[in-house]
Design an enzyme around this catalytic site. Sequence first.
Site, PDB file in Angstrom:
ATOM      1  N   HIS A  10      10.197  15.044  10.070  1.00  7.20           N
ATOM      2  CA  HIS A  10      11.399  15.084   9.231  1.00  7.20           C
ATOM      3  C   HIS A  10      11.104  14.972   7.738  1.00  7.20           C
ATOM      4  O   HIS A  10      11.844  15.531   6.927  1.00  7.20           O
ATOM      5  CB  HIS A  10      12.348  13.942   9.600  1.00  7.20           C
ATOM      6  CG  HIS A  10      13.020  14.145  10.915  1.00  7.20           C
ATOM      7  ND1 HIS A  10      14.086  13.376  11.300  1.00  7.20           N
ATOM      8  CD2 HIS A  10      12.792  15.004  11.924  1.00  7.20           C
ATOM      9  CE1 HIS A  10      14.491  13.755  12.494  1.00  7.20           C
ATOM     10  NE2 HIS A  10      13.699  14.744  12.900  1.00  7.20           N
TER      11      HIS A  10
ATOM     12  N   GLU B 169       0.829  -1.203   0.000  1.00  9.07           N
ATOM     13  CA  GLU B 169       0.000   0.000   0.000  1.00  9.07           C
ATOM     14  C   GLU B 169       0.867   1.259   0.000  1.00  9.07           C
ATOM     15  O   GLU B 169       0.563   2.243  -0.681  1.00  9.07           O
ATOM     16  CB  GLU B 169      -0.943  -0.041   1.209  1.00  9.07           C
ATOM     17  CG  GLU B 169      -1.956  -1.170   1.142  1.00  9.07           C
ATOM     18  CD  GLU B 169      -1.392  -2.566   1.414  1.00  9.07           C
ATOM     19  OE1 GLU B 169      -2.062  -3.541   1.028  1.00  9.07           O
ATOM     20  OE2 GLU B 169      -0.292  -2.698   1.990  1.00  9.07           O
TER      21      GLU B 169
END
Length: 165
Positions: A103, A76
């Site tokens: 991040h 997925e």
Amino acid sequence: MRIHIATDHAGLEFSTRLQDELAARGHQIVDHGPVAYDAVDDYPAFCIRAAQAVVADQRAGVEALGVVFGGSGNGEQIAANKVEGVRAALVWNLSTAELAREHNDANVISIGARQHAFDEVLSFIERFVETPFSGDERHVRRIGQIASFERDGSLVDGPAPRARG
């Protein structure tokens, strides 16, 4: 927050329960399927549609993120990452959910429904949704490098590969 959700048969039960729980917490949920259990369903179209909707919403100024589920979450994530503008991260604990946003400014997460309990998955999604991108220069620079490659195949020069052995 608008949250686009897609799954395969392995994540359908989680997806249904999570949609109700996330809506109760004030999120707008868009279900990209499937709507019925089929043990041999094909997840790529569901995940790609959810990823496309996240990008379309974000480009239109709508605050949106995506969550895709599967047995492991790997396929997925791969499918979602084929959509230009998507940064999909595989999440397996609170730290990876937080770092995906902080991040990498990930806009989609993928979770293995067969790997986690419902409450654990809910906590991953909430952490992902509540964590802002840090905006730190090094992270912006790296995301820009990825986007450049995605757009036109350009790479920032780095050390040349070395053969060993």
